[in-house]
Design a protein around this motif. Structure first.
Motif, mmCIF file in Angstrom:
data_model
loop_
_atom_site.group_PDB
_atom_site.id
_atom_site.type_symbol
_atom_site.label_atom_id
_atom_site.label_comp_id
_atom_site.label_asym_id
_atom_site.label_seq_id
_atom_site.Cartn_x
_atom_site.Cartn_y
_atom_site.Cartn_z
ATOM 1 N N SER A 1 0.812 -1.221 0.000
ATOM 2 C CA SER A 1 0.000 0.000 0.000
ATOM 3 C C SER A 1 0.841 1.265 0.000
ATOM 4 O O SER A 1 0.344 2.343 -0.335
ATOM 5 C CB SER A 1 -0.924 -0.001 1.223
ATOM 6 O OG SER A 1 -0.152 -0.079 2.426
ATOM 7 N N ALA A 2 2.116 1.163 0.393
ATOM 8 C CA ALA A 2 2.972 2.352 0.491
ATOM 9 C C ALA A 2 4.142 2.327 -0.477
ATOM 10 O O ALA A 2 4.957 3.240 -0.465
ATOM 11 C CB ALA A 2 3.496 2.501 1.929
ATOM 12 N N GLN A 3 4.216 1.305 -1.321
ATOM 13 C CA GLN A 3 5.371 1.219 -2.233
ATOM 14 C C GLN A 3 5.387 2.352 -3.247
ATOM 15 O O GLN A 3 6.448 2.814 -3.651
ATOM 16 C CB GLN A 3 5.397 -0.129 -2.947
ATOM 17 C CG GLN A 3 6.138 -1.196 -2.164
ATOM 18 C CD GLN A 3 6.651 -2.323 -3.048
ATOM 19 O OE1 GLN A 3 6.408 -2.352 -4.244
ATOM 20 N NE2 GLN A 3 7.369 -3.258 -2.440
ATOM 21 N N ASP A 4 4.203 2.804 -3.662
ATOM 22 C CA ASP A 4 4.170 3.937 -4.591
ATOM 23 C C ASP A 4 4.761 5.189 -3.955
ATOM 24 O O ASP A 4 5.406 5.995 -4.624
ATOM 25 C CB ASP A 4 2.736 4.215 -5.042
ATOM 26 C CG ASP A 4 2.225 3.153 -6.007
ATOM 27 O OD1 ASP A 4 3.062 2.439 -6.586
ATOM 28 O OD2 ASP A 4 0.999 3.034 -6.168
ATOM 29 N N ASP A 5 4.540 5.367 -2.644
ATOM 30 C CA ASP A 5 5.047 6.550 -1.949
ATOM 31 C C ASP A 5 6.524 6.421 -1.619
ATOM 32 O O ASP A 5 7.222 7.425 -1.505
ATOM 33 C CB ASP A 5 4.244 6.787 -0.660
ATOM 34 C CG ASP A 5 2.768 6.994 -0.932
ATOM 35 O OD1 ASP A 5 2.407 8.075 -1.422
ATOM 36 O OD2 ASP A 5 1.980 6.068 -0.669
ATOM 37 N N ALA A 6 7.014 5.186 -1.443
ATOM 38 C CA ALA A 6 8.423 4.961 -1.103
ATOM 39 C C ALA A 6 9.268 4.672 -2.333
ATOM 40 O O ALA A 6 10.469 4.437 -2.214
ATOM 41 C CB ALA A 6 8.540 3.797 -0.116
ATOM 42 N N ASN A 7 8.668 4.723 -3.501
ATOM 43 C CA ASN A 7 9.327 4.305 -4.736
ATOM 44 C C ASN A 7 10.644 5.036 -4.986
ATOM 45 O O ASN A 7 10.776 6.231 -4.705
ATOM 46 C CB ASN A 7 8.382 4.558 -5.917
ATOM 47 C CG ASN A 7 8.726 3.712 -7.116
ATOM 48 O OD1 ASN A 7 9.568 2.828 -7.049
ATOM 49 N ND2 ASN A 7 8.075 3.991 -8.228
ATOM 50 N N VAL A 8 11.633 4.323 -5.503
ATOM 51 C CA VAL A 8 12.910 4.896 -5.934
ATOM 52 C C VAL A 8 13.197 4.386 -7.346
ATOM 53 O O VAL A 8 12.522 3.476 -7.841
ATOM 54 C CB VAL A 8 14.066 4.521 -4.980
ATOM 55 C CG1 VAL A 8 13.928 5.233 -3.648
ATOM 56 C CG2 VAL A 8 14.144 3.014 -4.781
ATOM 57 N N LEU A 9 14.209 4.954 -7.994
ATOM 58 C CA LEU A 9 14.460 4.635 -9.398
ATOM 59 C C LEU A 9 14.767 3.153 -9.620
ATOM 60 O O LEU A 9 14.286 2.548 -10.584
ATOM 61 C CB LEU A 9 15.608 5.499 -9.935
ATOM 62 C CG LEU A 9 15.266 6.978 -10.153
ATOM 63 C CD1 LEU A 9 16.522 7.756 -10.540
ATOM 64 C CD2 LEU A 9 14.194 7.135 -11.223
ATOM 65 N N ALA A 10 15.576 2.559 -8.749
ATOM 66 C CA ALA A 10 15.924 1.144 -8.929
ATOM 67 C C ALA A 10 14.690 0.256 -8.783
ATOM 68 O O ALA A 10 14.523 -0.731 -9.516
ATOM 69 C CB ALA A 10 16.999 0.734 -7.919
ATOM 70 N N LEU A 11 13.813 0.594 -7.847
ATOM 71 C CA LEU A 11 12.580 -0.176 -7.677
ATOM 72 C C LEU A 11 11.650 0.037 -8.869
ATOM 73 O O LEU A 11 11.015 -0.911 -9.347
ATOM 74 C CB LEU A 11 11.888 0.227 -6.384
ATOM 75 C CG LEU A 11 10.536 -0.442 -6.102
ATOM 76 C CD1 LEU A 11 10.690 -1.955 -6.041
ATOM 77 C CD2 LEU A 11 9.936 0.084 -4.803
ATOM 78 N N GLU A 12 11.570 1.282 -9.352
ATOM 79 C CA GLU A 12 10.721 1.562 -10.513
ATOM 80 C C GLU A 12 11.251 0.827 -11.742
ATOM 81 O O GLU A 12 10.463 0.360 -12.581
ATOM 82 C CB GLU A 12 10.667 3.068 -10.773
ATOM 83 C CG GLU A 12 9.707 3.485 -11.871
ATOM 84 C CD GLU A 12 8.249 3.188 -11.555
ATOM 85 O OE1 GLU A 12 7.421 3.267 -12.485
ATOM 86 O OE2 GLU A 12 7.928 2.870 -10.395
#
Length: 427
Positions: free
Chosen positions: A374-385
């Motif tokens: 539920s919070a991955q969109d808010d914690a997103n970083v370039l490597a994860l994206e």
């Protein structure tokens, strides 16, 4: 160098060149080429994938979070490493302390992510962070003992709005009042609670009892009556209200009984909402607003030891004569630290900070593991994206563009670090 010696040198270097080409040069080249094609890999997309880096909401959030990471994580880890390195020089058990601080470096990012996913759990019974936070909060603001309490069937109480309850009819001096409630588990009642006692009438006063009107077992106990084994609501606040004004108030005893003065005559008794407020449950560490700082905290926990070891090594090379000369000249410890120690350690601090900056630009593991879905969109970083675009959303072209963009971000920082290291070697 003769031809034979040159051939031998090439043969020795060939395996390294093959590995370098296969593991570094080829992937980089393929990613660059792939970034100019669409997701099918057949159509040439030009710079559309790179344009998406600045128009796609998910990538823009990742870029913003990467900036936060680069600004704060290396600075905090380096600052803590500096403080630890300086202080452990004066501590008798400094070596043991350094070992403890450095120990998280032996833990993989995966293991650290799992650990901090538990540390940041919302439930104070599981999450250490909220257990500490709730403990400190409850030291200064006591939680209610009756968060689930409410009137039962045929109760003389009704809702008063805002979570409070009030008697349906006014009370009279010399009469007794019963305020039965239900909904609190027996093991959740205050430790001071005693078996409830029936109220006794007193001339010129309003007396009553508030208690848990529930006895285990089918058909056991009298509805609205105080039965043996039922516990009083120790500490319950009761207010006498006339025309919206509180004219008297009291607190129930351990057996649930209470007494109000004659001023309560003709008033309605209210149990204020403070009696029933939910217990403080701490902070939502992994919620949208705190998830990135929380993950940065876990990163600092891991890498502060790395910074401390490198800075301590640099500190060992600082001439002690300079420090002693500053103290002889009247400088206090803070002045020695700020004007002598830190400037002498500036090259080491720069190398540590830049190294950590390179590291956080590629951060992936901690964000992927710690941030809930539920919070991955808010914690997103370039490597994860990059991972999400390439493997979850089947957009390899954009994923390749992100990887090339990350490479372009890392190269200047690496170049700066290499230049500084070469400069230090020449010295």
């Amino acid at each position: 160098m003769t031809g034979t010696r040159r051939a031998v040198a090439v043969l020795f270097l060939l395996p390294a060149f093959v590995l370098l080409g296969a593991l570094v040069v080829y992937p980089i080249g393929y990613s660059v080429v792939r970034s100019f094609y669409d997701q099918s890999g057949d159509g040439f997309a030009g710079f559309d994938n790179y344009r998406a880096l600045f128009t796609d909401d998910g990538i823009r959030t990742a870029l913003k979070n990467n900036i936060i990471w680069v600004v704060f994580a290396p600075a905090v880890a380096t600052a803590l490493g500096l403080v630890f390195a300086v202080l452990t020089e004066r501590v008798r058990w400094g070596t043991a302390f350094k070992l403890v601080v450095f120990m998280p470096m032996a833990i993989s990012m995966l293991a650290a992510g799992i650990i901090f996913r538990l540390v940041y759990d919302q439930d104070p019974e599981k999450g250490v962070a909220n257990a500490v936070w709730v403990g400190v909060h409850d030291t200064f603001a006591q939680a209610s003992a009756f968060p689930k309490a409410h009137p039962g069937r045929q109760s003389p109480l009704e809702a008063a709005g805002g979570g409070a309850f009030i008697t349906k009819e006014p009370v009279r001096a010399g009469e007794t009042v019963v305020l039965p409630l239900v909904g609190v588990a027996p093991d959740q009642l205050p430790d001071a609670a005693e078996p409830a006692a029936a109220p006794r009438a007193e001339s010129g006063s309003v007396t009553g009892t508030t208690w848990q009107d529930f006895t285990r077992g089918k058909g056991v106990g009298t509805l609205g009556g105080v039965d043996g084994g039922e516990l009083g609501y120790a500490g319950m606040k009761i207010e006498a209200v006339k025309d919206g004004t509180v004219v008297a108030s009291t607190t129930a005893g351990d057996d649930g009984t209470f007494t109000l003065p004659a001023a309560a005559d003709g008033a309605r008794l209210r149990l204020p909402a403070d009696n029933f407020k939910e217990p403080y449950n701490g902070l939502d560490w992994l919620g949208p607003s705190l998830v990135t700082p929380a993950i940065i905290g876990s990163y600092v926990w891991m890498w502060a030891g790395f910074a401390m070891v490198l800075i301590a090594a640099g500190l060992a090379g600082v001439p002690r004569e300079l420090l002693e000369a500053a103290r002889v000249d009247g400088a206090n410890e803070w002045q020695v630290f700020r004007r002598v120690t830190v400037p002498m350690l500036a090259p080491v601090l720069a190398v540590v900070t830049v190294t950590l900056m390179i590291n956080v630009l590629k951060i992936f593991d901690l964000v992927f593991i710690i941030a809930p879905g539920s919070a991955q969109d808010d914690a997103n970083v370039l490597a994860l994206e990059l991972y999400r675009k390439g493997f979850s959303e089947d957009q390899p072209g954009i994923a390749s563009a992100i990887s090339v963009f990350l490479l372009l971000l890392v190269i200047p920082v690496m170049w700066f670090n290499v230049r500084r290291l070469r400069r230090e070697v020449r010295r």
